[in-house]
Design an enzyme around this catalytic site. Structure first.
Site, PDB file in Angstrom:
ATOM      1  N   LYS A  87       0.836  -1.203   0.000  1.00 19.32           N
ATOM      2  CA  LYS A  87       0.000   0.000   0.000  1.00 19.32           C
ATOM      3  C   LYS A  87       0.871   1.255   0.000  1.00 19.32           C
ATOM      4  O   LYS A  87       1.915   1.306   0.655  1.00 19.32           O
ATOM      5  CB  LYS A  87      -0.910  -0.031   1.229  1.00 19.32           C
ATOM      6  N   SER A 162      -9.408   2.354   2.694  1.00 18.87           N
ATOM      7  CA  SER A 162      -8.396   3.002   1.887  1.00 18.87           C
ATOM      8  C   SER A 162      -7.434   2.036   1.193  1.00 18.87           C
ATOM      9  O   SER A 162      -6.609   2.465   0.391  1.00 18.87           O
ATOM     10  CB  SER A 162      -7.595   3.984   2.756  1.00 18.87           C
ATOM     11  N   SER A 186     -10.041  -0.104   7.012  1.00 15.39           N
ATOM     12  CA  SER A 186      -9.480   0.103   5.676  1.00 15.39           C
ATOM     13  C   SER A 186      -8.916  -1.147   5.025  1.00 15.39           C
ATOM     14  O   SER A 186      -8.545  -1.112   3.853  1.00 15.39           O
ATOM     15  CB  SER A 186      -8.388   1.178   5.723  1.00 15.39           C
TER      16      SER A 186
END
Length: 483
Positions: A87, A162, A186
């Site tokens: 990420k 996210s 997330s």
């Protein structure tokens, strides 16, 4: 044998992490072949999905080195040579950690986040960085720097956020594993929107070193994402463990997962919905079916409400977000002028917030954690939906309506944030799909430090209820597929 090899070559990107390792050990595939396969898959699909925003130029060399180690019979770990994506709020040396902000786009990280270091030491092949919403503070994935990420199950829809780029990369076959962060759901909610297993560890189970500023306090933890429980747990085993530089990690066990024994009969509190908050009826039915599976496996599944109030969490969340953005802009002042206007407004609210109010809220966090810990004296696991809504249009920040009722920005996200506030472990698992073939998931929440117990329960559920990973576009509308 040649035909078998050719077939494996065609489907290398389709294999899970542990299946890849078995193929490497058997000599029917090599890490280099799989890297080439995944790279071709990325070239074909990423322009539309926008899951990966930076490729690792060292990935091919890492795959070649892993190939040699397997041929010599000395792999570094059970996941040596297995591809993984990272990420874009986690540092990977040599790649920029942009946080989705234009001002941070040209700053290569000098060091890896500790979890990335541990993956490198395990011989894993880091493919690249995955897209995030700006500053990873929203529940869908779009930013001014790279644009919107789309859901492989339906490219008109969002994969959530996210960790939207991370789940999209795994669901699309770019890599069998991804590393994300979970500060309010997330990992779990995006995993539910893409049919994946996503794990949020206990605070400290995965030590944090060489991180971005922890503007979300210890609410945000690093966790693994995969297509099966065993794959996700295997990555967790590599990432987990203490480090003296992160004192919070010293309070939690190494977290190594062992599937050799099944969990004993557990007391599971099934909370089908939170008060009068709207929930998509298809999600409600799907999660109820998963609860029935756990009950049929012999666990004591009782239905009820949460045994503690979430009023504190609901009140604190806007405060945390505002202070986080204000602190972020103080650390990176160059990011504010180019950030989305909503974040500049949010930062202004954070700057106006009194220090006394914030410190009092920190005390309230500790009190909330004590209340949740006390509640787990009476139950072993709490089960809820992971999200209140199915995936919505990719460019839209949140669904404005759920089951005919208007909702605000957090209406879809009500089930997950409290777990970050208390710091307990939680896992998303797929349940029966929606009629339109979209994934649905539910979360299991354990007591603090019970990370291994959750994985073992999840594996038991998966064996009884999961029909196997179904690729987007290849699934049928079978409401019983995961029951």
């Amino acid at each position: 044998m040649a035909a078998q090899h050719d077939e494996l070559m065609k489907s290398g990107w389709r294999l899970g992490a542990t299946d890849l390792a078995a193929a490497f050990a058997a000599g029917t595939l090599t890490p280099l072949q799989v890297w080439q396969d995944c790279e071709a898959r990325i070239s074909a699909l990423n322009p539309e999905l926008n899951a990966l925003i930076a490729l690792n130029p060292e990935a091919e060399a890492a795959a070649e080195a892993s190939t040699q180690r397997w041929q010599q019979g000395r792999p570094l770990s059970p996941l040596d040579g297995v591809p993984v994506t990272i990420k874009d709020n986690l540092n990977v040396a040599g790649l920029a950690t942009t946080w989705g902000n234009k001002a941070l786009a040209d700053r290569p990280a000098e060091q890896d986040e500790l979890s990335v270091t541990r993956c490198r030491r395990a011989g894993m092949v880091i493919l690249g960085k995955t897209n995030v919403p700006e500053f990873t503070l929203e529940g869908y994935t779009d930013n001014p720097l790279f644009g919107v990420t789309r859901n492989p199950w339906n490219t008109a829809l969002t994969p959530g956020g996210s960790t939207g780029g991370g789940v999209a990369s795994v669901a699309a076959g770019f890599a069998p594993l991804a590393i994300g962060t979970d500060g309010g759901g997330s990992i779990r909610r995006p995993a539910s929107h893409t049919g994946l297993v996503g794990f949020k560890p206990s605070i400290g189970a995965v030590a944090r070193v060489n991180s971005l500023p922890q503007v979300m306090l210890d609410f945000e933890v690093i966790g693994p994402i995969g297509r099966s429980v065993v794959d996700t747990a295997t990555l967790f085993n590599i990432m987990a463990g203490e480090d003296a530089r992160d004192r919070k990690s010293l309070r939690v066990s190494q977290g190594r997962v062992d599937f050799s024994t099944r969990p004993e009969r557990l007391r599971i509190l099934y909370v089908p919905r939170f008060g009068d908050h709207p929930l998509d009826p298809q999600i409600a039915a799907s999660v109820a079916g998963a609860a029935a599976v756990l009950r049929a496996q012999g666990h004591e599944v009782t239905e009820g409400e949460l045994p503690f109030s979430l009023d504190f969490v609901d009140a604190f969340w806007p405060m945390l977000g505002a202070v986080a953005v204000a602190a972020l802009f103080e650390r990176y002042p160059e990011a504010e002028p180019v950030a989305a206007e909503k974040f500049r407004t949010q930062a202004a609210r954070g700057r106006d917030m009194g220090a006394a109010s914030y410190l009092n809220a920190l005390d309230d966090i500790d009190a909330f954690r004590r209340r949740v810990s006390a509640a787990f004296d009476q139950v072993d696991v709490i089960m809820t939906p992971s999200a209140a809504a199915l995936p919505w249009p990719a460019e839209q920040g949140y669904p404005t309506e759920i089951d005919g009722q208007e909702v605000g920005p957090r209406g879809h996200a009500i089930y997950t944030g409290w777990v970050n506030a208390c710091g307990h472990p939680a896992i998303n698992l797929p349940s029966a799909q929606a009629q339109q073939g979209l994934p649905i998931g539910f979360q299991l929440v354990g007591n603090f430090g019970d990370d291994e117990l959750l994985f073992r329960l999840a594996a038991e559920y998966e064996a009884a209820a999961h029909a196997g990973w179904q690729w987007p576009g290849e699934t049928t509308n079978n409401s019983d597929a995961r029951q």
